[in-house]
Motif scaffolding. Structure first.
Motif, mmCIF file in Angstrom:
data_model
loop_
_atom_site.group_PDB
_atom_site.id
_atom_site.type_symbol
_atom_site.label_atom_id
_atom_site.label_comp_id
_atom_site.label_asym_id
_atom_site.label_seq_id
_atom_site.Cartn_x
_atom_site.Cartn_y
_atom_site.Cartn_z
ATOM 1 N N UNK A 216 -2.328 1.219 -9.692
ATOM 2 C CA UNK A 216 -1.379 2.486 -9.365
ATOM 3 C C UNK A 216 -0.135 2.356 -10.067
ATOM 4 N N UNK A 217 0.589 3.420 -10.501
ATOM 5 C CA UNK A 217 1.986 3.460 -10.775
ATOM 6 C C UNK A 217 2.727 3.025 -9.376
ATOM 7 N N UNK B 49 3.568 1.512 -14.929
ATOM 8 C CA UNK B 49 4.397 2.925 -15.113
ATOM 9 C C UNK B 49 3.459 3.925 -14.827
ATOM 10 N N UNK B 50 2.129 4.145 -15.175
ATOM 11 C CA UNK B 50 1.523 5.354 -15.313
ATOM 12 C C UNK B 50 0.270 5.440 -14.138
ATOM 13 N N UNK B 51 -0.088 3.904 -14.055
ATOM 14 C CA UNK B 51 -1.352 3.856 -13.313
ATOM 15 C C UNK B 51 -2.617 3.785 -14.200
ATOM 16 N N UNK B 52 -3.571 2.997 -13.768
ATOM 17 C CA UNK B 52 -4.747 3.055 -14.770
ATOM 18 C C UNK B 52 -5.482 4.246 -15.113
ATOM 19 N N UNK C 234 0.670 -1.258 -0.048
ATOM 20 C CA UNK C 234 -0.235 -0.036 -0.054
ATOM 21 C C UNK C 234 0.804 1.196 -0.059
ATOM 22 N N UNK C 235 0.094 2.193 -0.225
ATOM 23 C CA UNK C 235 0.882 3.599 -0.307
ATOM 24 C C UNK C 235 0.886 4.135 1.212
ATOM 25 N N UNK C 236 -0.165 3.790 1.920
ATOM 26 C CA UNK C 236 -0.352 4.540 3.341
ATOM 27 C C UNK C 236 -0.371 3.301 4.411
ATOM 28 N N UNK C 237 -0.825 1.945 3.596
ATOM 29 C CA UNK C 237 -0.853 0.865 4.774
ATOM 30 C C UNK C 237 -0.107 -0.206 4.154
ATOM 31 N N UNK C 238 0.216 -1.399 4.983
ATOM 32 C CA UNK C 238 1.282 -2.415 4.818
ATOM 33 C C UNK C 238 0.770 -3.044 3.493
ATOM 34 N N UNK D 263 6.358 8.329 -17.326
ATOM 35 C CA UNK D 263 5.541 9.283 -16.297
ATOM 36 C C UNK D 263 5.656 10.802 -16.528
ATOM 37 N N UNK D 264 6.896 11.150 -16.407
ATOM 38 C CA UNK D 264 7.004 12.628 -16.256
ATOM 39 C C UNK D 264 6.533 13.179 -17.699
ATOM 40 N N UNK D 265 6.497 12.525 -18.695
ATOM 41 C CA UNK D 265 6.140 13.182 -19.850
ATOM 42 C C UNK D 265 4.622 12.953 -19.937
ATOM 43 N N UNK D 266 3.965 12.030 -19.420
ATOM 44 C CA UNK D 266 2.671 12.108 -19.569
ATOM 45 C C UNK D 266 1.878 13.063 -18.632
ATOM 46 N N UNK D 267 2.538 13.150 -17.366
ATOM 47 C CA UNK D 267 1.898 13.815 -16.242
ATOM 48 C C UNK D 267 2.243 15.262 -16.733
ATOM 49 N N UNK D 268 3.388 15.536 -17.399
ATOM 50 C CA UNK D 268 3.539 17.040 -17.899
ATOM 51 C C UNK D 268 2.318 17.374 -18.957
ATOM 52 N N UNK D 269 2.122 16.738 -19.726
ATOM 53 C CA UNK D 269 1.071 16.697 -20.559
ATOM 54 C C UNK D 269 -0.460 16.951 -19.953
ATOM 55 N N UNK D 270 -0.545 16.207 -18.983
ATOM 56 C CA UNK D 270 -2.026 16.177 -18.313
ATOM 57 C C UNK D 270 -2.019 17.651 -17.509
#
Length: 344
Positions: free
Chosen positions: A108-109, A167-170, A66-70, A197-204
């Protein structure tokens, strides 16, 4: 993270989502966590397979860190728009996360991992290379991996989508990625997959408002020789609100004064006020995602949660329009096909 396809069942429970969470709270969460701790997750597979299949046979599930849990339990529609609403309703009924478990309905990524299918060679995600081609609407991606030469075309395609989800998350894949190509050879413009990921996140970020909410875009064209003006949320992707699986088109007729059939300024103000009235009456049961105006008719495209009386709420709110008839057309549309002509 292992992925399992659900088998079909004949029996149908009245509330399979409620039954799932009742089992999870009473025994499932502890038994699955114990199986993972013993590194014997197959001990929990049969029960999870059965419980998730009762919700819908086409859902898939995964366990992972998990991100915040085990641990995280993910129940996903695996790219099938028809089942996204079911998966989101499963998530909305989930208990609060704790130190052991959190929950998600979209992949998730995550860190670089190795995809392993029984009987096939391992696929190390970080050995992939990609081509990245943005245009005005989305980012087109090609994926190549050295192991593709030893895989069938169908498995190559499946691995391609898994790599992108990891890599990107669904959600980012479904929202911002356009064409996806499986490449048998590395393209000349290939870059390491971790640059994706940085390329698509920047586009978003370039196509999203500063507060993170979706932008809107204006469109103009003709239909049957008549001028059409439309405004729509951008991009129109059902994965952003998968529980809104029902299209309600509200057609508002108004008197035509202008030669091009569009409303004059005072009538436009009245249409906008009526739109606000309808949206307020809808409350949290849906969203207005687009409207288009032409030849004396303004169509409001609402998407609503089909498990709520949202269409009846809208119908009851339409009685106050004094300038012509108002008609509602309600259609199940989990993939938002009815507004696809406005998504360009």
């Amino acid at each position: 993270m292992p992925i399992f396809k659900r088998r079909r069942r004949n029996a149908v429970e009245a509330d399979p989502i409620g039954a799932f969470w009742s089992w999870w709270s009473s025994a499932g969460a502890t038994s699955v966590a114990d199986a993972v701790a013993r590194r014997e997750p197959t001990d929990a597979n049969a029960e999870l397979n059965e419980r998730v299949a009762r919700i819908h046979p086409d859902l898939e599930w995964e366990l992972g860190p998990g991100l915040h849990a085990q641990h995280v339990l993910i129940v996903t529609a695996a790219g099938n728009p028809a089942q996204r609403a079911v998966a989101r309703r499963w998530l909305r009924a989930a208990p609060l996360s704790d130190q052991t478990w959190e929950y998600a309905d979209l992949r998730r990524p995550g860190p670089a991992v190795t995809i392993q299918f029984e009987g096939l060679p391992p696929v190390a995600v970080d050995e992939s290379v990609v081509s990245i081609e943005p245009d005005s609407a989305s980012v087109h991606v090609g994926v190549h991996h050295p192991v593709f030469s030893s895989l069938s075309t169908d498995v190559q395609r499946r691995v391609t989508f898994l790599i992108l989800d990891l890599v990107l998350g669904e959600e980012m894949v479904e929202t911002w990625v356009g064409a996806i190509d499986t490449l048998p050879a590395a393209p000349v413009d290939a870059v390491p997959v971790m640059e994706l990921l940085p390329a698509v996140a920047g586009f978003a970020a370039e196509h999203t408002l500063e507060d993170g909410s979706p932008a809107w875009k204006m469109l103009e064209g003709t239909r049957d020789g008549q001028r059409v003006i439309a405004t729509a949320e951008y991009p129109l992707r059902s994965i952003r609100r998968p529980h809104l699986d029902t299209h309600v088109a509200v057609a508002i007729h108004y008197p035509v004064v202008r030669e091009d059939g569009l409303p004059e300024s005072e009538m436009l103000d009245e249409l906008r006020a009526f739109e606000d009235h309808l949206t307020d009456r809808l409350g949290g049961s849906g969203n207005l995602l687009a409207h288009e105006t032409s030849a004396g008719t303004r169509i409001l495209h609402y998407y609503t949660d089909g498990t709520t009386p949202a269409d009846a709420q809208l119908q009851a709110a339409t009685t106050g329009w004094p300038h012509g008839k108002v008609t509602l057309t309600t259609t199940p549309d989990p993939a938002w096909h009815n507004v696809a002509h406005l998504s360009g």
